[in-house]
Design an enzyme around this catalytic site. Structure first.
Site, PDB file in Angstrom:
ATOM      1  N   LEU A 270       8.970  -2.373  11.887  1.00  0.00           N
ATOM      2  CA  LEU A 270       8.759  -1.328  10.878  1.00  0.00           C
ATOM      3  C   LEU A 270       7.318  -1.379  10.384  1.00  0.00           C
ATOM      4  CD1 LEU A 270      11.981  -1.274   8.674  1.00  0.00           C
ATOM      5  CD2 LEU A 270      11.480  -0.063  10.779  1.00  0.00           C
TER       6      LEU A 270
ATOM      7  N   ASP B 221       1.946  -8.798   9.433  1.00  0.00           N
ATOM      8  CA  ASP B 221       0.498  -8.996   9.321  1.00  0.00           C
ATOM      9  C   ASP B 221       0.253 -10.502   9.255  1.00  0.00           C
ATOM     10  OD1 ASP B 221      -0.511  -6.194   9.041  1.00  0.00           O
ATOM     11  OD2 ASP B 221       0.937  -6.230   7.409  1.00  0.00           O
TER      12      ASP B 221
ATOM     13  N   MET C 251       0.848  -1.197   0.000  1.00  0.00           N
ATOM     14  CA  MET C 251       0.000   0.000   0.000  1.00  0.00           C
ATOM     15  C   MET C 251       0.884   1.248   0.000  1.00  0.00           C
ATOM     16  SD  MET C 251      -3.442  -0.928   1.989  1.00  0.00           S
ATOM     17  CE  MET C 251      -2.884  -0.629   3.641  1.00  0.00           C
ATOM     18  N   GLY C 252       2.135   1.080  -0.398  1.00  0.00           N
ATOM     19  CA  GLY C 252       3.022   2.238  -0.496  1.00  0.00           C
ATOM     20  C   GLY C 252       3.560   2.680   0.852  1.00  0.00           C
ATOM     21  N   ALA C 253       4.050   3.939   0.901  1.00  0.00           N
ATOM     22  CA  ALA C 253       4.756   4.443   2.089  1.00  0.00           C
ATOM     23  C   ALA C 253       5.823   3.415   2.475  1.00  0.00           C
ATOM     24  CB  ALA C 253       3.791   4.725   3.245  1.00  0.00           C
TER      25      ALA C 253
ATOM     26  N   HIS D  31       9.323  -3.434   3.494  1.00  0.00           N
ATOM     27  CA  HIS D  31       8.904  -3.701   2.108  1.00  0.00           C
ATOM     28  C   HIS D  31      10.129  -3.993   1.239  1.00  0.00           C
ATOM     29  CE1 HIS D  31       5.616  -0.870   3.470  1.00  0.00           C
ATOM     30  NE2 HIS D  31       4.906  -1.886   3.022  1.00  0.00           N
TER      31      HIS D  31
ATOM     32  N   HIS E 237       9.017   1.119   3.343  1.00  0.00           N
ATOM     33  CA  HIS E 237      10.133   1.198   4.282  1.00  0.00           C
ATOM     34  C   HIS E 237      11.014  -0.026   4.093  1.00  0.00           C
ATOM     35  CE1 HIS E 237       7.751  -1.718   6.423  1.00  0.00           C
ATOM     36  NE2 HIS E 237       6.750  -0.852   6.568  1.00  0.00           N
TER      37      HIS E 237
ATOM     38  N   VAL F  93      10.813  -6.999   9.827  1.00  0.00           N
ATOM     39  CA  VAL F  93      12.048  -6.204   9.907  1.00  0.00           C
ATOM     40  C   VAL F  93      11.841  -5.176  11.027  1.00  0.00           C
ATOM     41  CG1 VAL F  93      13.602  -4.654   8.666  1.00  0.00           C
ATOM     42  CG2 VAL F  93      12.483  -6.523   7.446  1.00  0.00           C
TER      43      VAL F  93
HETATM   44  O1  PAF Z   1      -0.302  -5.652   3.827  1.00  0.00           O
HETATM   45  C1  PAF Z   1      -0.677  -4.744   3.071  1.00  0.00           C
HETATM   46  O2  PAF Z   1      -0.005  -3.740   2.882  1.00  0.00           O
HETATM   47  C2  PAF Z   1      -2.023  -4.876   2.378  1.00  0.00           C
HETATM   48  O3  PAF Z   1      -2.971  -5.461   3.197  1.00  0.00           O
HETATM   49  C3  PAF Z   1      -1.951  -5.583   1.021  1.00  0.00           C
HETATM   50  C4  PAF Z   1      -1.530  -7.045   1.167  1.00  0.00           C
HETATM   51  C5  PAF Z   1      -0.996  -4.861   0.114  1.00  0.00           C
HETATM   52  C6  PAF Z   1      -3.337  -5.595   0.359  1.00  0.00           C
HETATM   53  O4  PAF Z   1      -3.792  -4.294   0.133  1.00  0.00           O
END
Ligand code: PAF
Length: 274
Positions: free
Chosen positions: A180, A141, A18-20, A25, A22, A172
């Site tokens: 993070l 998550d 979902m961007g932002a 990711h 770090h 991480v």
């Molecule tokens: O974990 C996330 O950032 C979101 O839930 C995902 C998996 C990108 C779905 O929008």
């Protein structure tokens, strides 16, 4: 593009985000780059998974910085659709029909009704569009990861994504231990220091779990009490559950502790495997 990759036998790695972005990711993207011929990263703040309008509005967005970071670590394609490109207005306003086999009834699912419907809706759509060989998700998550495993292996959608492999990647952390998260951007300097107590307590609880005659219920309560004793932190839930079923367990074997804590106005999550 996807068709060209498929036609030439190139393997595709997908990192949905979902961007932002770090370092958390970045670790997923680096792994996807290493393990595939082509790496796709989606950047999409998915409205259907937010059950809180304010959280959706305040979710940090910075596509320019994200694209620069992604280019610097070797991602090949960034897919950043608008909500209108992703969904029809009907899809935007109706619940995605999916049987979670109960995995959405606990923890995050209980606290954020409809959240996982939106996650499965967007992730399944991304899988159909990108047709990845491997898809990468963070273990922070953990419930989301368990639900995606269920979707690909056991649900009515299983088998529709080819031989897709779901890869869970470790959390991480900052040097302080803080997991993070894009939401950390919304913490003040002081709140960020306060939030360190969350991971610190989770790590301590590994020791508590090893003590003679320690029970799951005792350790669970001790984590809640320890975090709640820190001014500025309020535990929403801490549950020690089985890593596959996500149901409460009375043994530390194959168990994971999942915590959600309010730190000022920001809701943080973290977890620890026993
Ligand atoms: O974990 C996330 O950032 C979101 O839930 C995902 C998996 C990108 C779905 O929008």
């Amino acid at each position: 593009m996807v068709a060209a990759c498929k036609a030439t036998g190139k393997t595709i790695g997908l990192v949905p985000t979902m961007g932002a972005l770090h370092e958390g990711h970045a670790s997923l993207v680096k792994r996807a780059v290493n393990e595939n011929n082509v790496c796709f990263v989606s950047v999409f703040v998915n409205p259907t998974q937010f059950n809180n309008k304010e959280d959706l509005e305040k979710y940090p967005r910075n596509i320019k910085r994200d694209a620069e970071l992604l280019e610097s670590i070797g991602a090949d394609f960034v897919f950043a659709p608008t909500p209108e490109e992703m969904y029809s207005s009907e899809e935007m306003n109706t619940r995605f029909d999916f049987d979670f086999a109960g995995l959405d009834k606990v923890m995050e699912g209980k606290m954020r009704p409809g959240h996982f419907n939106g996650v499965v809706q967007v992730v399944s759509r991304l899988f159909y569009l990108v047709k990845p060989d491997k898809a990468y998700f963070g273990e922070k998550d953990f419930q989301q990861l368990a639900i995606i495993h269920h979707m690909v292996e056991h649900s009515s959608l299983a088998g529709t994504f080819g031989n897709l492999e779901i890869i869970g990647c470790p959390i991480v952390r900052e040097q302080s231990g803080l997991a993070l998260s894009s939401r950390n951007e919304r913490l003040s300097k002081k709140e960020k220091q306060t939030a360190v107590a969350i991971s610190k307590t989770l790590f301590l609880s590994l020791e508590w779990a090893k003590m003679k005659d320690a029970t799951v219920a005792q350790v669970q309560q001790k984590v809640i009490d320890t975090v709640n004793a820190v001014p500025g932190l309020e535990v929403e839930y801490y549950e020690i559950v089985d890593q596959t079923t996500l149901l409460p367990t009375d043994t530390f074997e194959h168990a994971i502790g999942c915590i959600t804590v309010w730190c000022g106005p920001v809701r943080l999550i973290d977890n620890i495997k026993y």
